[in-house]
Design an enzyme around this catalytic site. Structure first.
Site, PDB file in Angstrom:
ATOM      1  N   HIS A  64       0.505   3.462  -8.710  1.00 28.83           N
ATOM      2  CA  HIS A  64      -0.736   2.802  -8.294  1.00 28.83           C
ATOM      3  C   HIS A  64      -0.479   1.372  -7.818  1.00 28.83           C
ATOM      4  O   HIS A  64      -1.393   0.570  -7.788  1.00 28.83           O
ATOM      5  CB  HIS A  64      -1.727   2.769  -9.462  1.00 28.83           C
ATOM      6  CG  HIS A  64      -2.317   4.115  -9.762  1.00 28.83           C
ATOM      7  ND1 HIS A  64      -3.140   4.351 -10.825  1.00 28.83           N
ATOM      8  CD2 HIS A  64      -2.202   5.303  -9.129  1.00 28.83           C
ATOM      9  CE1 HIS A  64      -3.512   5.625 -10.839  1.00 28.83           C
ATOM     10  NE2 HIS A  64      -2.950   6.226  -9.820  1.00 28.83           N
ATOM     11  N   LYS A  70      -1.085   8.681  -1.976  1.00 32.55           N
ATOM     12  CA  LYS A  70      -1.041   9.573  -0.811  1.00 32.55           C
ATOM     13  C   LYS A  70       0.055  10.605  -0.992  1.00 32.55           C
ATOM     14  O   LYS A  70       1.139  10.297  -1.497  1.00 32.55           O
ATOM     15  CB  LYS A  70      -0.726   8.708   0.423  1.00 32.55           C
ATOM     16  CG  LYS A  70      -0.823   9.419   1.734  1.00 32.55           C
ATOM     17  CD  LYS A  70      -2.218   9.346   2.310  1.00 32.55           C
ATOM     18  CE  LYS A  70      -2.387  10.252   3.507  1.00 32.55           C
ATOM     19  NZ  LYS A  70      -2.480  11.683   3.129  1.00 32.55           N
ATOM     20  N   LYS A 106       1.221  13.751  -5.228  1.00 31.42           N
ATOM     21  CA  LYS A 106       1.448  15.112  -4.726  1.00 31.42           C
ATOM     22  C   LYS A 106       0.573  16.066  -5.502  1.00 31.42           C
ATOM     23  O   LYS A 106       0.272  15.825  -6.673  1.00 31.42           O
ATOM     24  CB  LYS A 106       2.925  15.511  -4.925  1.00 31.42           C
ATOM     25  CG  LYS A 106       3.376  16.604  -4.006  1.00 31.42           C
ATOM     26  CD  LYS A 106       3.556  16.052  -2.607  1.00 31.42           C
ATOM     27  CE  LYS A 106       4.366  16.895  -1.702  1.00 31.42           C
ATOM     28  NZ  LYS A 106       4.949  16.083  -0.623  1.00 31.42           N
ATOM     29  N   SER A 363      -0.255  10.145   9.058  1.00 28.66           N
ATOM     30  CA  SER A 363      -1.412  10.276   8.153  1.00 28.66           C
ATOM     31  C   SER A 363      -2.090   8.915   7.975  1.00 28.66           C
ATOM     32  O   SER A 363      -3.314   8.814   7.922  1.00 28.66           O
ATOM     33  CB  SER A 363      -0.968  10.780   6.785  1.00 28.66           C
ATOM     34  OG  SER A 363      -0.881  12.174   6.759  1.00 28.66           O
TER      35      SER A 363
HETATM   36  N1  GLU Z   1       3.389  16.379   2.696  1.00 27.27           N
HETATM   37  C1  GLU Z   1       3.937  15.401   3.572  1.00 27.27           C
HETATM   38  C2  GLU Z   1       5.107  14.692   2.910  1.00 27.27           C
HETATM   39  O1  GLU Z   1       5.734  15.217   2.032  1.00 27.27           O
HETATM   40  C3  GLU Z   1       2.872  14.464   4.146  1.00 27.27           C
HETATM   41  C4  GLU Z   1       2.166  13.577   3.181  1.00 27.27           C
HETATM   42  C5  GLU Z   1       0.990  12.809   3.801  1.00 27.27           C
HETATM   43  O2  GLU Z   1       0.823  12.838   5.005  1.00 27.27           O
HETATM   44  O3  GLU Z   1       0.266  12.203   3.002  1.00 27.27           O
HETATM   45  O4  GLU Z   1       5.510  13.638   3.313  1.00 27.27           O
END
Ligand code: GLU
Length: 472
Positions: A64, A70, A106, A363
């Site tokens: 955090h 993300k 994740k 993203s």
């Molecule tokens: N799942 C992707 C990664 O492992 C994208 C993560 C995202 O765009 O937040 O980087």
């Protein structure tokens, strides 16, 4: 490192190895390494025959130090808590390396999406979102999911729709998830972003003549013979862009049912079409079948792009890998034991936390688009075009010569969303590679690019905590 460490322990070991080169206190390093919040929940799914199955799900917010957190959501039958923690941690370091101002997270649902109907997948995804929302584990300023293995635009659209229905009138609600379809607040270039990022990473690595010489390769990506593992979103676009824009040759592609090779080069788009039509990558016209998919990783090639899942290059096959460069499109494709063997052989490993950071970079651009409620380029495109026309007209006046209409349309061209996204992504990947290479080459204690990448990430996260006044 022993052969029995878990994925998350592997990540901790990587951090420890790099952290040993810093003077940060143990408390700060512990705070950086461990997961801030781990949310595990289970919920029921009804099957068409009326039976009920309870599925396991997780969302892990690793750090955090910056908000929102993300990271993607994966749907996979073997996924477990340790894996989600490892992947969340990798997201923290990944974001730090490419200067994307997020903490890492994740999520996962333990299902094989191929075993569920479209209707079930929609209900599972909406229920998952509901569970996250109940605990404040999703929101544009809190935690922003994205696609990962087994999910894509469709699931992201369901997530956004569910969240928006629960937060009526919230102006920024659509920024609660990225990787959405264009019509649902997505951004041009997000789908190919991870693969495109792998291309920029490899192109940058190949641009250093000195490094290529050490590998016995000529500089430049053009003509490089590449093996790609995985024809999913990452592998497909990495292959396509390396071939089309880099003029590299894709000599083999591996998928779960087997692999194919053709030393003269494969066209990934035709291979994709063939697999869609026949249900298998095998028996592609002009190519040779490789029945055991993993054998493709051992082919003689210049670069190998593992773009499927973790633990593909292990102590079992590392000694037989012939690639000079490995671009980790997937997260954690190389085990630490395999890495040791490969580094001894002099292989250049471009680590996951940098190589596949293109996805989260774009993203970030999508999230900015959602919060600003305007597509980049919308206001300036015609103004930019008009400026360029004025310059061309001034040159006409000065030289007394007239440009053709063709020259006017080619030169006076305002940038659109796709141009900006690719430009932002290219700059991000190029600048980050230069920095990592400088850390690697500039300090004899840094043995490889992965250590350089972890070192860069640790320093950035440590600085964020220090500037918050949490640690000295
Ligand atoms: N799942 C992707 C990664 O492992 C994208 C993560 C995202 O765009 O937040 O980087």
């Amino acid at each position: 490192m022993t052969a029995h460490t878990s994925f998350f322990e592997n990540v901790i070991n990587y951090v420890d190895r790099a952290a040993a080169l810093t003077n940060h206190p143990k408390g700060l390093l512990d705070q950086i390494k461990h997961c801030n919040s781990v949310y595990h929940f289970e919920f029921p799914v009804r099957h068409p025959d009326g039976s009920i199955e309870v599925v396991k799900a997780w969302r892990v917010e690793h750090s955090h130090h910056k908000l929102p957190t993300k990271g993607g959501i994966r749907y996979a039958p073997e996924v477990n808590e340790d894996e989600v923690k490892a992947l969340a941690a990798l997201m923290t370091y990944k974001c730090a390396i490419v200067d994307v101002p997020f903490g890492g997270a994740k999520g996962a649902i333990q299902i094989d999406p191929r075993n569920y109907t479209l209707d079930q997948l929609e209900r599972i995804t909406r229920r998952y979102t509901h569970e996250l929302a109940k605990k404040n584990f999703i929101g544009p300023g809190v935690d922003v999911p994205a696609p990962d293995y087994g999910t894509g635009e469709r699931e992201m659209a369901w997530i956004a729709d569910t969240y928006m229905a629960m937060n009526p009138g919230h102006l920024d609600a659509i920024g609660c998830v990225t990787g959405k379809p264009l019509s649902q607040g997505g951004i041009r270039g997000r789908k190919e972003a991870t693969g495109r990022g792998c291309f920029y990473a490899l192109r940058e690595a190949c641009a250093h003549a000195e490094d290529m010489k050490a590998l016995g390769l000529s500089p430049g990506i053009a003509g490089k013979r590449i093996v790609v593992q995985g024809l999913g979103n990452v592998g497909y676009h990495a292959a396509k862009i390396c071939r089309e824009e880099g003029h590299a040759i894709i000599i083999a592609i591996a998928e779960r049912e087997g692999a194919i090779t053709n030393p003269n080069g494969l066209n990934e788009t035709d291979v994709f079409q063939h697999r869609k039509e026949t249900g298998s990558i095998l028996n592609f016209p002009g190519a040779t079948n490789i029945e055991n998919s993993l054998d493709a990783l051992e082919l003689d090639c210049d670069a190998l792009i593992p773009a499927a899942l973790e633990n593909q290059i292990t102590a079992d096959n590392a000694a037989r890998i012939q690639a000079k460069i490995i671009v980790e499109g997937a997260n954690g494709p190389t085990t630490p034991e395999a890495e040791e063997i490969l580094l001894k052989k002099g292989v250049l490993i471009i680590p996951d936390i940098y190589a596949n950071a293109g996805g989260v970079t774009v993203s970030y651009f999508e999230w900015l688009k959602n919060l600003s409620h305007v597509r980049v380029g919308r206001l300036g495109k015609r103004a930019e075009e008009a400026n360029e026309r004025r310059i061309l007209q001034a040159v006409e006046l000065l030289t007394g010569q007239k440009f053709t209409d063709d020259i006017f349309t080619k030169v006076a061209k305002g940038s659109d969303e796709q141009d900006f996204v690719n430009s932002g992504l290219e700059d991000t990947m190029v600048v980050a590679y230069q920095r990592l290479r400088e850390i690697w080459k500039g300090d004899s204690r840094v043995p490889d690019l992965r250590t350089a990448a972890f070192l860069d990430a640790i320093e950035k996260v440590a600085r964020a905590y220090a500037e918050l006044g949490i640690f000295p």
